[in-house]
Enzyme design. Structure first.
Site, short mmCIF file in Angstrom:
data_model
loop_
_atom_site.label_atom_id
_atom_site.label_comp_id
_atom_site.label_asym_id
_atom_site.label_seq_id
_atom_site.Cartn_x
_atom_site.Cartn_y
_atom_site.Cartn_z
N HIS A 153 0.85 -1.21 0.00
CA HIS A 153 0.00 0.00 0.00
C HIS A 153 0.88 1.25 0.00
O HIS A 153 2.07 1.18 0.30
CB HIS A 153 -0.90 0.04 1.24
N LYS A 182 -0.37 4.91 4.69
CA LYS A 182 -1.24 3.96 5.43
C LYS A 182 -0.72 3.75 6.85
O LYS A 182 0.45 3.51 7.07
CB LYS A 182 -1.31 2.63 4.67
N1 LIG Z 1 -12.69 -0.80 3.36
C1 LIG Z 1 -12.18 -0.26 2.25
O1 LIG Z 1 -12.59 -0.60 1.12
C2 LIG Z 1 -11.14 0.78 2.37
C3 LIG Z 1 -10.68 1.13 3.62
N2 LIG Z 1 -9.80 2.15 3.77
C4 LIG Z 1 -9.51 2.52 5.14
O2 LIG Z 1 -10.24 3.70 5.42
C5 LIG Z 1 -9.53 4.54 6.30
C6 LIG Z 1 -9.39 5.94 5.69
O3 LIG Z 1 -8.67 5.88 4.50
P1 LIG Z 1 -8.30 7.22 3.69
O4 LIG Z 1 -9.53 7.98 3.34
O5 LIG Z 1 -7.39 6.79 2.63
O6 LIG Z 1 -7.50 8.03 4.82
P2 LIG Z 1 -7.23 9.60 4.91
O7 LIG Z 1 -6.17 9.77 5.96
O8 LIG Z 1 -7.01 10.17 3.55
O9 LIG Z 1 -8.60 10.21 5.47
C7 LIG Z 1 -9.03 10.08 6.79
C8 LIG Z 1 -9.67 11.40 7.20
O10 LIG Z 1 -10.27 11.26 8.49
C9 LIG Z 1 -9.98 12.48 9.21
N3 LIG Z 1 -10.12 12.27 10.65
C10 LIG Z 1 -9.16 12.05 11.58
N4 LIG Z 1 -9.71 11.93 12.80
C11 LIG Z 1 -11.05 12.10 12.63
C12 LIG Z 1 -12.16 12.08 13.51
N5 LIG Z 1 -12.02 11.88 14.83
N6 LIG Z 1 -13.40 12.26 12.99
C13 LIG Z 1 -13.59 12.46 11.67
N7 LIG Z 1 -12.55 12.51 10.80
C14 LIG Z 1 -11.32 12.31 11.27
C15 LIG Z 1 -8.58 12.83 8.77
O11 LIG Z 1 -8.28 14.17 9.08
P3 LIG Z 1 -6.71 14.58 9.29
O12 LIG Z 1 -6.04 14.27 7.99
O13 LIG Z 1 -6.81 16.03 9.64
O14 LIG Z 1 -6.21 13.72 10.42
C16 LIG Z 1 -8.69 12.56 7.27
O15 LIG Z 1 -9.25 13.67 6.59
C17 LIG Z 1 -8.23 3.79 6.62
O16 LIG Z 1 -8.42 3.02 7.80
C18 LIG Z 1 -8.07 2.84 5.44
O17 LIG Z 1 -7.35 1.68 5.77
C19 LIG Z 1 -9.32 2.84 2.71
C20 LIG Z 1 -9.70 2.51 1.43
C21 LIG Z 1 -10.64 1.44 1.16
O1 LIG Z 2 -5.58 2.27 3.42
C1 LIG Z 2 -5.93 1.98 2.25
O2 LIG Z 2 -5.68 2.71 1.27
C2 LIG Z 2 -6.69 0.73 2.05
N1 LIG Z 2 -7.11 0.10 3.11
C3 LIG Z 2 -7.90 -1.07 3.14
C4 LIG Z 2 -7.17 -2.18 3.87
O3 LIG Z 2 -6.53 -1.92 4.92
O4 LIG Z 2 -7.25 -3.33 3.46
C5 LIG Z 2 -8.45 -1.44 1.80
C6 LIG Z 2 -7.61 -1.09 0.62
O5 LIG Z 2 -6.62 -2.07 0.45
C7 LIG Z 2 -7.04 0.30 0.69
#
Ligand SMILES: NC(=O)C1=CN([C@@H]2O[C@H](COP(=O)(O)OP(=O)(O)OC[C@H]3O[C@@H](n4cnc5c(N)ncnc54)[C@H](OP(=O)(O)O)[C@@H]3O)[C@@H](O)[C@H]2O)C=CC1
Ligand SMILES: O=C(O)C1=N[C@H](C(=O)O)C[C@H](O)C1
Length: 254
Positions: free
Chosen positions: A136, A140
């Site tokens: 990744h 991450k």
């Molecule tokens: N299940 C799936 O298909 C997927 C899962 N994921 C997972 O999703 C999560 C997020 O991924 P991603 O969007 O790439 O991450 P990002 O870091 O780009 O986005 C997360 C956001 O959440 C904000 N944040 C932090 N603390 C809080 C809070 N208490 N309340 C609300 N918002 C908050 C962050 O703000 P700030 O930057 O200011 O801290 C940031 O804007 C990860 O755990 C990732 O592993 C990702 C892609 C696909």
């Molecule tokens: O953090 C990410 O970007 C992603 N997180 C998920 C995971 O932890 O499996 C899903 C995807 O692979 C992208």
């Protein structure tokens, strides 16, 4: 449908676009700086909130959304080990609703079903050992990825000679793993690589003395995760309890 977003980072911003393009209204966006909005009328008016934040805050966001009486879809990873059982119980017995998946993409959903099927076959062939790797982007926070843990659980449920996954440390740059050198025979190693802006690459490898069998899923963008999350939100508006991809795609239960 009225949707609230919790977390407005890489996933939250793309989900906003796809949700709007499917005719949904975004009624509230909660990020780290406006936590008081969990108590707002706008948030409470949502049919579903979609949460993508991080392993440290996901659980407390769920509790705030549950308190506000709003159903949740979440893809945040890394929180299940500590709080999984409690959250499941709140949904199965406490009247709350959460649709959670470690990976919302259709491709990974199919990959996951094939992984379980292959593991059932490989249970009969002890001369093959199994290893996993996931790659990744460098931003991450959690390792192994949530997807890798879900895939590992699918293997552990089906291969009698394996009963736990462990963090592996010996992945080659191409994602392949050269052996199980520091693992016990009952352990399934998962190697985590953090590189550039990789969206998500998962490889499962079975290796014997004479050959290897490799299954790979390679996300080309976040598009699959994003569409899956919006489809899950549409499903969640009509359903209750602890929901997952096997509810959305019942072929996974076969
Ligand atoms: N299940 C799936 O298909 C997927 C899962 N994921 C997972 O999703 C999560 C997020 O991924 P991603 O969007 O790439 O991450 P990002 O870091 O780009 O986005 C997360 C956001 O959440 C904000 N944040 C932090 N603390 C809080 C809070 N208490 N309340 C609300 N918002 C908050 C962050 O703000 P700030 O930057 O200011 O801290 C940031 O804007 C990860 O755990 C990732 O592993 C990702 C892609 C696909
Ligand atoms: O953090 C990410 O970007 C992603 N997180 C998920 C995971 O932890 O499996 C899903 C995807 O692979 C992208």
């Amino acid at each position: 449908m009225k949707i609230a977003l919790i977390g407005y980072g890489k996933m939250g911003k793309e989900i906003e676009k796809v949700a709007r393009s499917r005719g949904h209204e975004i009624v509230c966006i909660i990020d780290i700086n406006n936590q008081e909005d969990f108590e707002s009328e706008a948030f409470k008016s949502a049919d579903v909130a979609i949460e993508f934040t991080n392993p440290m805050v996901a659980y407390s966001n769920y509790m705030k959304a549950f308190k506000a009486g709003v159903k949740l879809v979440s893809g945040s990873t890394g929180w299940m080990t500590e709080h999984g059982e409690e959250i499941k119980k709140l949904c199965t017995e406490g009247g709350k609703t959460l649709f959670w998946s470690s990976n919302f993409s259709l491709g990974v959903t199919i990959f996951s079903a094939v992984n379980k099927y292959l593991a059932k076959i490989m249970n009969q062939f002890p001369n093959y050992d199994v290893t996993m790797s996931e790659t990744h982007h460098i931003h991450k926070l959690d390792a192994p990825s949530g997807t890798a843990i879900t895939l590992a659980e699918g293997i552990l449920q089906n291969i009698d000679r394996k009963d736990k996954w462990v963090k592996g440390t010996f992945a080659a740059p191409d994602g392949s793993i050269s052996g199980t050198n520091d693992c016990a025979p009952n352990e399934l190693p998962i190697a985590s690589i953090r590189e550039g802006e990789v969206f998500g690459l998962h490889t499962i490898r079975y290796e014997s003395d004479v050959d290897s069998i490799t299954l790979t899923h390679d996300a080309k963008s976040r598009g699959g995760f994003v569409l899956g999350a919006v489809l899950a939100a549409e499903y969640t508006a009509q359903h209750e309890g602890f929901l997952g991809m096997s509810d959305l795609f019942p072929f996974l239960n076969d």
